[in-house]
Write a protein that holds these residues in place. Structure first.
Motif, PDB file in Angstrom:
ATOM      1  N   LEU A 148     -14.028  18.384  12.175  1.00 13.60           N
ATOM      2  CA  LEU A 148     -15.135  19.556  12.597  1.00 13.60           C
ATOM      3  C   LEU A 148     -14.661  20.954  12.145  1.00 13.60           C
ATOM      4  O   LEU A 148     -15.536  21.607  12.681  1.00 13.60           O
ATOM      5  N   GLY A 149     -13.585  21.080  11.693  1.00 16.68           N
ATOM      6  CA  GLY A 149     -13.245  22.484  11.366  1.00 16.68           C
ATOM      7  C   GLY A 149     -12.549  22.744   9.759  1.00 16.68           C
ATOM      8  O   GLY A 149     -13.390  22.002   9.122  1.00 16.68           O
ATOM      9  N   ASP A 150     -11.689  23.257   9.479  1.00 16.02           N
ATOM     10  CA  ASP A 150     -11.496  23.948   8.426  1.00 16.02           C
ATOM     11  C   ASP A 150     -10.531  22.762   7.722  1.00 16.02           C
ATOM     12  O   ASP A 150      -9.278  22.665   8.126  1.00 16.02           O
ATOM     13  N   ALA A 151     -10.741  21.787   6.923  1.00 14.16           N
ATOM     14  CA  ALA A 151      -9.998  20.790   6.307  1.00 14.16           C
ATOM     15  C   ALA A 151      -9.028  21.149   5.473  1.00 14.16           C
ATOM     16  O   ALA A 151      -8.101  20.387   4.969  1.00 14.16           O
ATOM     17  N   TYR A 152      -9.051  22.289   4.957  1.00 10.01           N
ATOM     18  CA  TYR A 152      -8.020  22.748   4.018  1.00 10.01           C
ATOM     19  C   TYR A 152      -6.606  23.057   4.569  1.00 10.01           C
ATOM     20  O   TYR A 152      -5.750  23.252   3.863  1.00 10.01           O
ATOM     21  N   ILE A 153      -6.705  23.141   6.010  1.00  3.51           N
ATOM     22  CA  ILE A 153      -5.500  23.210   6.560  1.00  3.51           C
ATOM     23  C   ILE A 153      -4.633  21.884   6.797  1.00  3.51           C
ATOM     24  O   ILE A 153      -3.701  21.789   7.302  1.00  3.51           O
ATOM     25  N   SER A 154      -5.565  20.646   6.574  1.00  2.00           N
ATOM     26  CA  SER A 154      -5.013  19.458   6.811  1.00  2.00           C
ATOM     27  C   SER A 154      -3.775  19.220   5.858  1.00  2.00           C
ATOM     28  O   SER A 154      -3.781  19.284   4.606  1.00  2.00           O
ATOM     29  N   GLN A 155      -2.585  18.751   6.403  1.00  2.00           N
ATOM     30  CA  GLN A 155      -1.261  18.145   5.534  1.00  2.00           C
ATOM     31  C   GLN A 155      -1.221  17.000   5.847  1.00  2.00           C
ATOM     32  O   GLN A 155       0.104  16.671   5.423  1.00  2.00           O
ATOM     33  N   ASP A 156      -1.924  15.918   6.251  1.00  2.00           N
ATOM     34  CA  ASP A 156      -1.583  14.689   6.550  1.00  2.00           C
ATOM     35  C   ASP A 156      -1.773  13.414   5.415  1.00  2.00           C
ATOM     36  O   ASP A 156      -1.325  12.652   5.412  1.00  2.00           O
ATOM     37  N   ASP A 157      -2.621  14.142   4.393  1.00  2.00           N
ATOM     38  CA  ASP A 157      -2.756  12.890   3.474  1.00  2.00           C
ATOM     39  C   ASP A 157      -1.711  12.775   2.265  1.00  2.00           C
ATOM     40  O   ASP A 157      -0.883  13.680   2.239  1.00  2.00           O
ATOM     41  N   GLN A 158      -1.835  11.693   1.870  1.00  2.00           N
ATOM     42  CA  GLN A 158      -0.790  11.368   0.753  1.00  2.00           C
ATOM     43  C   GLN A 158      -1.282  11.246  -0.682  1.00  2.00           C
ATOM     44  O   GLN A 158      -1.001  10.484  -1.422  1.00  2.00           O
ATOM     45  N   LEU A 159      -2.069  12.492  -0.898  1.00  2.10           N
ATOM     46  CA  LEU A 159      -2.491  12.360  -2.099  1.00  2.10           C
ATOM     47  C   LEU A 159      -1.312  12.841  -3.046  1.00  2.10           C
ATOM     48  O   LEU A 159      -0.455  13.894  -3.011  1.00  2.10           O
ATOM     49  N   PRO A 160      -1.326  12.278  -4.074  1.00  2.00           N
ATOM     50  CA  PRO A 160      -0.520  12.676  -5.482  1.00  2.00           C
ATOM     51  C   PRO A 160      -0.767  14.069  -5.959  1.00  2.00           C
ATOM     52  O   PRO A 160      -1.923  14.116  -6.234  1.00  2.00           O
ATOM     53  N   TYR A 161       0.017  15.012  -6.389  1.00  2.00           N
ATOM     54  CA  TYR A 161      -0.044  16.189  -6.907  1.00  2.00           C
ATOM     55  C   TYR A 161       0.348  16.218  -8.297  1.00  2.00           C
ATOM     56  O   TYR A 161       0.530  17.641  -8.761  1.00  2.00           O
ATOM     57  N   ASN A 162       0.939  15.346  -8.886  1.00  2.00           N
ATOM     58  CA  ASN A 162       1.004  15.395 -10.278  1.00  2.00           C
ATOM     59  C   ASN A 162       0.627  14.047 -10.858  1.00  2.00           C
ATOM     60  O   ASN A 162       0.481  12.916 -10.052  1.00  2.00           O
ATOM     61  N   LEU A 163       0.363  14.254 -12.463  1.00  2.00           N
ATOM     62  CA  LEU A 163       0.188  12.930 -13.092  1.00  2.00           C
ATOM     63  C   LEU A 163       1.064  11.592 -12.817  1.00  2.00           C
ATOM     64  O   LEU A 163       0.772  10.564 -12.436  1.00  2.00           O
ATOM     65  N   GLY A 164       2.144  11.902 -12.767  1.00  2.00           N
ATOM     66  CA  GLY A 164       3.343  11.002 -12.678  1.00  2.00           C
ATOM     67  C   GLY A 164       3.177  10.137 -11.417  1.00  2.00           C
ATOM     68  O   GLY A 164       3.162   8.908 -11.432  1.00  2.00           O
ATOM     69  N   ASP A 165       3.139  10.697 -10.435  1.00  2.00           N
ATOM     70  CA  ASP A 165       3.105  10.238  -9.169  1.00  2.00           C
ATOM     71  C   ASP A 165       1.552   9.409  -8.918  1.00  2.00           C
ATOM     72  O   ASP A 165       1.475   8.452  -8.206  1.00  2.00           O
ATOM     73  N   ALA A 166       0.544   9.962  -9.449  1.00  2.00           N
ATOM     74  CA  ALA A 166      -0.743   9.314  -9.443  1.00  2.00           C
ATOM     75  C   ALA A 166      -0.911   8.063 -10.229  1.00  2.00           C
ATOM     76  O   ALA A 166      -1.424   7.195  -9.695  1.00  2.00           O
ATOM     77  N   LEU A 167      -0.001   7.907 -11.320  1.00  2.00           N
ATOM     78  CA  LEU A 167       0.058   6.831 -12.114  1.00  2.00           C
ATOM     79  C   LEU A 167       0.835   5.658 -11.417  1.00  2.00           C
ATOM     80  O   LEU A 167       0.556   4.461 -11.102  1.00  2.00           O
ATOM     81  N   ASP A 168       1.787   6.059 -10.709  1.00  2.00           N
ATOM     82  CA  ASP A 168       2.693   5.265  -9.914  1.00  2.00           C
ATOM     83  C   ASP A 168       1.784   4.599  -8.736  1.00  2.00           C
ATOM     84  O   ASP A 168       1.795   3.197  -8.484  1.00  2.00           O
ATOM     85  N   LEU A 169       1.036   5.471  -8.023  1.00  2.00           N
ATOM     86  CA  LEU A 169       0.159   4.875  -7.044  1.00  2.00           C
ATOM     87  C   LEU A 169      -0.961   3.815  -7.468  1.00  2.00           C
ATOM     88  O   LEU A 169      -1.175   2.892  -7.051  1.00  2.00           O
ATOM     89  N   MET A 170      -1.523   3.898  -8.588  1.00  2.00           N
ATOM     90  CA  MET A 170      -2.558   3.338  -9.256  1.00  2.00           C
ATOM     91  C   MET A 170      -2.066   2.094  -9.906  1.00  2.00           C
ATOM     92  O   MET A 170      -2.409   0.888  -9.466  1.00  2.00           O
ATOM     93  N   SER A 171      -0.860   2.060 -10.467  1.00  2.00           N
ATOM     94  CA  SER A 171      -0.166   0.878 -10.924  1.00  2.00           C
ATOM     95  C   SER A 171       0.290  -0.127  -9.864  1.00  2.00           C
ATOM     96  O   SER A 171      -0.042  -1.445 -10.134  1.00  2.00           O
ATOM     97  N   ASP A 172       0.624   0.480  -8.729  1.00  2.00           N
ATOM     98  CA  ASP A 172       1.214  -0.398  -7.717  1.00  2.00           C
ATOM     99  C   ASP A 172       0.157  -1.013  -6.730  1.00  2.00           C
ATOM    100  O   ASP A 172       0.388  -1.880  -5.957  1.00  2.00           O
TER     101      ASP A 172
END
Length: 452
Positions: free
Chosen positions: A385-409
């Motif tokens: 209900l507020g400013d979601a930019y301050i959320s720190q709870d998500d496990q989003l990858p912030y580089n391509l290598g980590d993103a590929l690991d998550l996708m492949s697994d």
């Protein structure tokens, strides 16, 4: 014209009416969304039902290199390319009378090539159909018009406007800012009309020279085809006026990035009703399940929504970019937004995808997450209900290598998109990432050369 042009959509028939059609461009989108194929005289195209291309086009990286084939030897067998006449559309910027036709890729036994991006999206749409559902999407395209840049070592700068001044930033929704490069916009409209595409709206975004085009909602494959075509027509319109159009996620330092926001709704195949609303117009369990699926599975889909190292420069705070998986009603700080709408038009907007993604794969990945949510029938986290930019709870990858690991697994993503596709996509992107890591950046030379 001969009878074969009767298979064209009306806009294409109108384009060739009374004229001698010179050429047909037979095209298919590769992993990056680049148009590959061949051009041939219209008379030859009329005499053949298919042609051939090596399957290695789906192993080619954005730099022109080739990734290793995950399934075995690099023998480059031919695929069979069959025209989808419903996609026939003009190429109105060419000097002669030319039609573009998207082709479907099949193996030599007539089976859809599972690594072709358009087939990946068709696979996901079919999964919905098998459950009695029809997905509907409405994409938004953001891009920058920039000054011509012929030296990659030089930074990108905004284009010169009609006033003789460079396009300015922080002019979101300004009509005057759009007018600065009105001739480019006029050509975009003219090309789109010639191609039979309907633009829902054009507006100035927050970046210098940044434009957004909204498309009407419709079938996912048809809309992905339109974005595929739109990228080309927008580039051609820009070149006519001594500037470039770029769909890079983050082309200019200090400016916002470019997204491809995707709006989703699902209709029942029998009734045509939106399954996200009940008879009283209230939100349904399916609506919440879809959101939950996106929250759970989008981390494993980010490699498809943010496919390059540059893509992750867009995921930074305070630049109007979603860096969370929160959801909220009419809340643009959330990665998953529920826009104001009537019950019939209730939908979810995925704000995570970058405009640099392949439209077939971006839409397929987004729909895949929602589909998994519908099957899992779980509830999402509480609404933000507020400013979601301050959320720190998500496990989003912030580089391509980590993103590929998550996708492949991710076994669920593999089940929906296909093992063979996931393996090929990973191979191509690992190759690109390796090439990038071999490049020494200006930042490294400036700060490390003499200081470390």
């Amino acid at each position: 014209m001969s009878d074969w042009t009767d298979k064209f959509p009306q806009a294409a028939r109108d384009f060739v009416a009374g004229r001698r059609l010179d050429e047909v461009e037979c095209i298919v989108a590769d992993i990056a969304g680049v148009a590959r194929g061949k051009a041939m005289p219209a008379s030859k195209f009329a005499r053949q039902e298919q042609f051939y291309l090596p399957n290695s086009i789906f192993l080619q990286t954005i730099t022109g290199e080739w990734a290793d084939n995950p399934s075995g030897a690099f023998t480059e067998p031919d695929m069979v390319m069959k025209p989808d006449y419903s996609t026939a559309t003009a190429a109105p910027w060419t000097a002669d009378w030319t039609i573009q036709v998207i082709h479907d890729a099949e193996d030599q036994q007539g089976n859809p090539m599972p690594i072709a991006p358009r087939n990946v999206l068709k696979r996901v749409v079919q999964l919905y159909k098998d459950k009695g559902w029809k997905p509907v999407v409405a994409p938004e395209m953001e891009f920058f018009l920039v000054a011509r840049n012929i030296d990659p070592n030089q930074p990108i700068i905004p284009p010169m406007g009609r006033t003789g001044r460079r396009a300015a930033a922080k002019q979101a929704y300004s009509m005057s800012a759009v007018d600065e490069y009105g001739k480019v916009i006029d050509d975009i409209y003219d090309f789109a009309e010639a191609q039979g595409f309907e633009i829902d709206g054009i507006l100035q975004e927050g970046g210098a020279g940044q434009v957004e085009i909204n498309l009407n909602h419709g079938d996912p494959v048809a809309l992905a085809d339109e974005i595929f075509f739109f990228k080309r027509l927008i580039r051609e319109a820009a070149l006519r006026h001594d500037c470039f159009a770029t769909f890079m996620a983050k082309p200019i330092e200090g400016e916002p990035g470019s997204a491809m926001h995707i709006h989703h709704s699902i209709t029942d195949l029998e009734t045509g009703k939106n399954i996200f609303s009940d008879a009283q117009g209230r939100e349904t369990d399916a609506f919440m399940n879809f959101i939950a699926g996106m929250q759970r599975h989008l981390p494993a889909a980010i490699a498809l929504l943010a496919p390059y190292v540059n893509s992750y420069r867009r995921y930074v705070p305070d630049f109007a970019a979603p860096i969370n998986l929160e959801w909220g009603r009419d809340n643009r700080t959330t990665g998953l937004r529920v826009p104001i709408s009537s019950p019939d038009a209730r939908r979810i907007e995925n704000r995570l995808a970058g405009m640099d993604c392949n439209p077939y794969l971006g839409i397929a990945a987004s729909l895949a997450c929602g589909y998994l949510g519908l099957l899992e029938a779980e509830n999402p986290r509480s609404e933000c209900l507020g400013d979601a930019y301050i959320s720190q709870d998500d496990q989003l990858p912030y580089n391509l290598g980590d993103a590929l690991d998550l996708m492949s697994d991710s076994q669920p993503m593999r089940q929906v998109l296909g093992d063979e596709f996931i393996d090929v996509y990973e191979a191509v992107k690992r190759n690109e990432y390796k090439e990038f890591l071999q490049v020494i950046s200006p930042w490294e030379r400036e700060h490390l050369l003499l200081n470390v």
